[in-house]
Scaffold this motif. Sequence first.
Motif, PDB file in Angstrom:
ATOM      1  N   ASN A 188       0.811  -1.220   0.000  1.00 38.81           N
ATOM      2  CA  ASN A 188       0.000   0.000   0.000  1.00 38.81           C
ATOM      3  C   ASN A 188       0.845   1.271   0.000  1.00 38.81           C
ATOM      4  O   ASN A 188       0.331   2.367  -0.259  1.00 38.81           O
ATOM      5  CB  ASN A 188      -0.953   0.006   1.195  1.00 38.81           C
ATOM      6  CG  ASN A 188      -2.059  -1.032   1.052  1.00 38.81           C
ATOM      7  OD1 ASN A 188      -2.435  -1.405  -0.058  1.00 38.81           O
ATOM      8  ND2 ASN A 188      -2.575  -1.523   2.171  1.00 38.81           N
ATOM      9  N   LYS A 189       2.138   1.137   0.293  1.00 36.60           N
ATOM     10  CA  LYS A 189       3.047   2.281   0.247  1.00 36.60           C
ATOM     11  C   LYS A 189       3.628   2.503  -1.154  1.00 36.60           C
ATOM     12  O   LYS A 189       4.247   3.546  -1.409  1.00 36.60           O
ATOM     13  CB  LYS A 189       4.191   2.080   1.242  1.00 36.60           C
ATOM     14  CG  LYS A 189       3.753   2.205   2.701  1.00 36.60           C
ATOM     15  CD  LYS A 189       4.908   1.903   3.649  1.00 36.60           C
ATOM     16  CE  LYS A 189       4.442   1.972   5.105  1.00 36.60           C
ATOM     17  NZ  LYS A 189       5.533   1.617   6.054  1.00 36.60           N
ATOM     18  N   LYS A 195      -5.166   0.641  -2.654  1.00 35.16           N
ATOM     19  CA  LYS A 195      -4.933  -0.043  -1.390  1.00 35.16           C
ATOM     20  C   LYS A 195      -5.901  -1.203  -1.208  1.00 35.16           C
ATOM     21  O   LYS A 195      -7.098  -1.080  -1.450  1.00 35.16           O
ATOM     22  CB  LYS A 195      -5.061   0.936  -0.227  1.00 35.16           C
ATOM     23  CG  LYS A 195      -3.936   1.972  -0.183  1.00 35.16           C
ATOM     24  CD  LYS A 195      -4.118   2.950   0.959  1.00 35.16           C
ATOM     25  CE  LYS A 195      -2.893   3.843   1.107  1.00 35.16           C
ATOM     26  NZ  LYS A 195      -2.553   4.562  -0.124  1.00 35.16           N
ATOM     27  N   ASN A 197      -6.570  -4.922   1.416  1.00 34.34           N
ATOM     28  CA  ASN A 197      -6.206  -5.706   2.598  1.00 34.34           C
ATOM     29  C   ASN A 197      -7.264  -6.793   2.781  1.00 34.34           C
ATOM     30  O   ASN A 197      -8.193  -6.651   3.578  1.00 34.34           O
ATOM     31  CB  ASN A 197      -6.125  -4.821   3.840  1.00 34.34           C
ATOM     32  CG  ASN A 197      -5.565  -5.582   5.042  1.00 34.34           C
ATOM     33  OD1 ASN A 197      -4.976  -6.651   4.878  1.00 34.34           O
ATOM     34  ND2 ASN A 197      -5.761  -5.040   6.219  1.00 34.34           N
TER      35      ASN A 197
END
Length: 242
Positions: A188-189, A195, A197
């Motif tokens: 996600n960076k 993003k 999860n």
Amino acid sequence: MKKILILSISFIILIATANAQSVLDGVKKAVSVNNSGLGAGLSNDDIVSGLKTALTQGAQKSADKLSAVNGFLGDAAVKILMPPEAQKAEKALRSAGMGSLVDNAITSMNHAAEDAAKSAAPIFVGAVKNMSVSDALGILRGSDTSATVYLKKNTTANLTQSFKPVIDASLVKTNATKYWHDVFDAYNKLPFVKKINPDLSAYVTEKAISGIFYYVAQEEIKIRKDPAGQASAILQKVFGGK
């Protein structure tokens, strides 16, 4: 002309009657074979007992196999990989030189499933106790995996509910939760990524149960194909009739 027509109609009726009798004979023969097949001459209690024994045996062997060290991880048929929605993240991280993060996550997920598989057999055993006579008869004369299909249909919801807390504890115990967060924190960076999860607990629970059912089915096929090779006398009686 009239006589020819009458004779023609009579001939057609004779052929139709003969064909109908042939079909009827075939049906009678099929019924006779079915009645003299699997479970013939056994009481309903014997048949139900045999099916329950088969399911219990299959569940126990499957749980033992998958709860062994690398039971999931070392078996391509049931190994738990990254979920489909996370495969883009896996590819991106491997391309960025962070493949070890993904490998750690995959290894820990599989070890969590192995750990949880130890508790699977008692859950399955409890699930087969309420099998009815009609269920057992249908299963007995069904496909090579009809008992597994029955078990899956009637236990998946309860099994998931019972299994999930075990999986949750196992995910923490094997550091899967930590590695999962490491993977998606790193992903996600990355620039220009959406993003994500995925739900780790739900995913591993589903895959662990799926793996156990896979081997329950394999055990059922083995019992049906080689009843004589079974140690249990009731299995030999129920599945041995042909």
